[in-house]
Design an enzyme around this catalytic site. Structure first.
Site, PDB file in Angstrom:
ATOM      1  N   GLU A  59       6.998 -80.448   2.808  1.00  0.00           N
ATOM      2  CA  GLU A  59       8.438 -80.589   3.023  1.00  0.00           C
ATOM      3  C   GLU A  59       9.229 -79.762   2.018  1.00  0.00           C
ATOM      4  O   GLU A  59      10.275 -79.186   2.364  1.00  0.00           O
ATOM      5  CB  GLU A  59       8.843 -82.064   2.929  1.00  0.00           C
ATOM      6  CG  GLU A  59       8.253 -82.958   4.007  1.00  0.00           C
ATOM      7  CD  GLU A  59       8.739 -82.586   5.402  1.00  0.00           C
ATOM      8  OE1 GLU A  59       9.818 -81.959   5.522  1.00  0.00           O
ATOM      9  OE2 GLU A  59       8.040 -82.919   6.376  1.00  0.00           O
ATOM     10  N   HIS A  63      15.247 -75.847   8.158  1.00  0.00           N
ATOM     11  CA  HIS A  63      14.123 -76.576   7.559  1.00  0.00           C
ATOM     12  C   HIS A  63      13.013 -76.776   8.593  1.00  0.00           C
ATOM     13  O   HIS A  63      11.832 -76.544   8.311  1.00  0.00           O
ATOM     14  CB  HIS A  63      14.618 -77.916   7.023  1.00  0.00           C
ATOM     15  CG  HIS A  63      13.531 -78.846   6.593  1.00  0.00           C
ATOM     16  ND1 HIS A  63      13.141 -78.982   5.280  1.00  0.00           N
ATOM     17  CD2 HIS A  63      12.741 -79.698   7.304  1.00  0.00           C
ATOM     18  CE1 HIS A  63      12.171 -79.863   5.195  1.00  0.00           C
ATOM     19  NE2 HIS A  63      11.900 -80.321   6.419  1.00  0.00           N
ATOM     20  N   GLU A  64      13.390 -77.191   9.804  1.00  0.00           N
ATOM     21  CA  GLU A  64      12.393 -77.417  10.856  1.00  0.00           C
ATOM     22  C   GLU A  64      11.738 -76.111  11.283  1.00  0.00           C
ATOM     23  O   GLU A  64      10.539 -76.077  11.596  1.00  0.00           O
ATOM     24  CB  GLU A  64      13.050 -78.103  12.051  1.00  0.00           C
ATOM     25  CG  GLU A  64      13.662 -79.465  11.738  1.00  0.00           C
ATOM     26  CD  GLU A  64      12.665 -80.412  11.086  1.00  0.00           C
ATOM     27  OE1 GLU A  64      11.470 -80.357  11.422  1.00  0.00           O
ATOM     28  OE2 GLU A  64      13.089 -81.205  10.222  1.00  0.00           O
ATOM     29  N   ASP A  98      11.977 -76.848   2.765  1.00  0.00           N
ATOM     30  CA  ASP A  98      13.302 -76.774   2.140  1.00  0.00           C
ATOM     31  C   ASP A  98      13.560 -75.368   1.591  1.00  0.00           C
ATOM     32  O   ASP A  98      14.653 -74.804   1.774  1.00  0.00           O
ATOM     33  CB  ASP A  98      13.403 -77.786   0.990  1.00  0.00           C
ATOM     34  CG  ASP A  98      13.594 -79.207   1.487  1.00  0.00           C
ATOM     35  OD1 ASP A  98      13.863 -79.391   2.685  1.00  0.00           O
ATOM     36  OD2 ASP A  98      13.450 -80.136   0.663  1.00  0.00           O
ATOM     37  N   HIS A 133       8.840 -75.397   9.133  1.00  0.00           N
ATOM     38  CA  HIS A 133       7.589 -76.035   9.537  1.00  0.00           C
ATOM     39  C   HIS A 133       6.874 -75.204  10.603  1.00  0.00           C
ATOM     40  O   HIS A 133       5.649 -75.047  10.571  1.00  0.00           O
ATOM     41  CB  HIS A 133       7.875 -77.432  10.088  1.00  0.00           C
ATOM     42  CG  HIS A 133       8.229 -78.441   9.034  1.00  0.00           C
ATOM     43  ND1 HIS A 133       7.426 -78.690   7.956  1.00  0.00           N
ATOM     44  CD2 HIS A 133       9.299 -79.272   8.906  1.00  0.00           C
ATOM     45  CE1 HIS A 133       7.966 -79.632   7.201  1.00  0.00           C
ATOM     46  NE2 HIS A 133       9.117 -79.992   7.754  1.00  0.00           N
TER      47      HIS A 133
END
Length: 418
Positions: free
Chosen positions: A355, A277-278, A359, A281
């Site tokens: 976000e 997930h990070e 995901d 980003h």
């Protein structure tokens, strides 16, 4: 054209730039998360876990909203009455009313008063977190963190105040233009500086221990095409039981940070889902995009403060002759506070979309929706987050999709992937 006319045109241009950046860079088409799947996910969660999370959030809610209300009231009192200007005068009086003393000491005094009014609510929040077992640092640790926060804010605030009012004195008719450029520059600089200089003030970071998990995570980043300097472990357990991870910085300062709690609580597959997930980003440049939109927004805010703050009725209420003088800082704080409350839902919406995209990236990168769903269950359980919060609260302030939305997205992905 007068400076005010140019300011109107500049604000229109900056507003258009913010709008275009949001439309182009924010992922408005979110991955599917059908409500039927959300309700099914809610039924699948242990009923006692859901009830405990909701009781905890109900315990936090009155103080959180009261703190917002108190902060707004004190900001209005300091900005729309002569109280703020008088406080700034008192701060500068021992130094001969010099403008630098009024700008720095007076400005910090106004902010400190606003912080002290909301301090009881912060202490009350810590007592709730302690009672429910989330806070682990005790009152001494909480006080130390609070003082560190004040110190960091004072340093950044002093630099910003001195720079702003220096520009005002050097360019009294065009300060809004130079101030807008300075505010945008400060946002960009803080994006580089905060991860390197400020985050270590509150946590100790160490490279993740060599082993299969670290190798797997670094290989995951390499396969994703994301240059990550390192995966760091933060000693978050000394202040909280909550589990989390995040990405900060960009370019040479980018790193993925994992709470030590997460490594103890979660399985390797769940940790991998969080880090994926990070990486999403980083892959989608969310930090630079957030920095860009923040810089444009800060510049627009300075120009708007010049235009709105020059309205004579506001100046009379504040007891000042010009919004550019140091004694008018209370008025600026009041306007910024009101703007923050008004635009909070839009900021929360953009954050939720970003976000949700991260995901979807995690699901596609790992191909493991079961681990992703398991991680969301664990996050909800350990962090005591309401898996399906009240709609009004969700729309106003939620920065992430709800737990049931994230589980529903994982299930929708699993069906699509077969």
């Amino acid at each position: 054209m007068s400076p005010r006319g140019w300011a109107v045109l500049t604000l229109a241009g900056l507003g258009l730039a913010v709008l275009v950046a949001a439309l182009v860079l924010i992922p408005w088409n979110r991955p599917p998360a059908p409500r039927a799947d959300q309700l099914a996910a809610l039924r699948d969660l242990p009923a006692d876990q859901v009830e405990r999370a909701r009781q905890f959030r109900s315990a936090l809610r009155p103080g959180s909203w009261a703190a917002l209300g108190a902060g707004l009231l004190v900001a209005l009192a300091l900005g729309l009455t002569p109280l703020g200007s008088r406080l700034i005068e008192l701060a500068g009086r021992p130094f001969g009313d010099h403008w630098t003393a009024q700008a720095i000491l007076g400005g910090l005094a106004v902010v400190l008063v606003a912080d002290l009014v909301t301090l009881p609510f912060a202490a009350w929040r810590h007592s709730v977190l302690t009672r429910w077992g989330l806070a682990t640092n005790g009152w001494a640790g909480w006080a130390v963190d609070l003082l560190k926060s004040y110190a960091v804010s004072a340093v950044i605030g002093a630099v910003a105040l001195l720079g702003f009012y220096t520009v005002v004195r050097l360019a009294p008719r065009w300060w809004w233009a130079f101030g807008a450029a300075g505010a945008a520059t400060l946002v960009v600089l803080l994006s580089f500086v905060l991860p390197v200089l400020v985050e270590p003030v509150f946590n100790r970071f160490s490279p993740m221990e060599p082993g299969p998990l670290r190798t797997q995570l670094m290989d995951l980043a390499a396969r994703d095409g994301v240059p990550v300097r390192d995966v760091l472990v933060a000693d978050a357990s000394r202040r909280t039981r909550a589990v989390n991870a995040y990405v900060s910085g960009f370019g040479p300062t980018r790193r993925v940070v994992v709470y030590d709690n997460l490594l103890r609580e979660a399985t390797d597959a769940e940790v991998t889902a969080v880090v994926a997930h990070e990486l999403g980003h980083a892959k989608d440049r969310d930090v630079p995009v957030g920095t860009l939109t923040g810089a444009l927004g800060a510049a627009a805010a300075v120009v708007a403060l010049y235009l709105i703050g020059s309205w004579p009725p506001l100046l009379r209420l504040a007891g000042v002759g010009s919004v550019a003088e140091p004694r008018a800082f209370g008025l600026l704080l009041a306007l910024v506070t009101v703007a923050g409350l008004v635009f909070a839902p839009a900021q929360a919406l953009m954050s939720r979309r970003v976000e949700a995209r991260a995901d979807a990236h995690a699901l596609a990168l790992t191909g493991d929706p079961a681990a992703f769903e398991s991680m969301q269950r664990r996050l909800s359980s350990v962090n005591l987050s309401d898996p399906d919060p009240p709609r009004w609260e969700y729309l106003y302030s939620a920065s992430h999709p709800s737990t049931v939305e994230r589980i529903a997205a994982a299930r929708a992905y699993a069906r699509k992937a077969g």
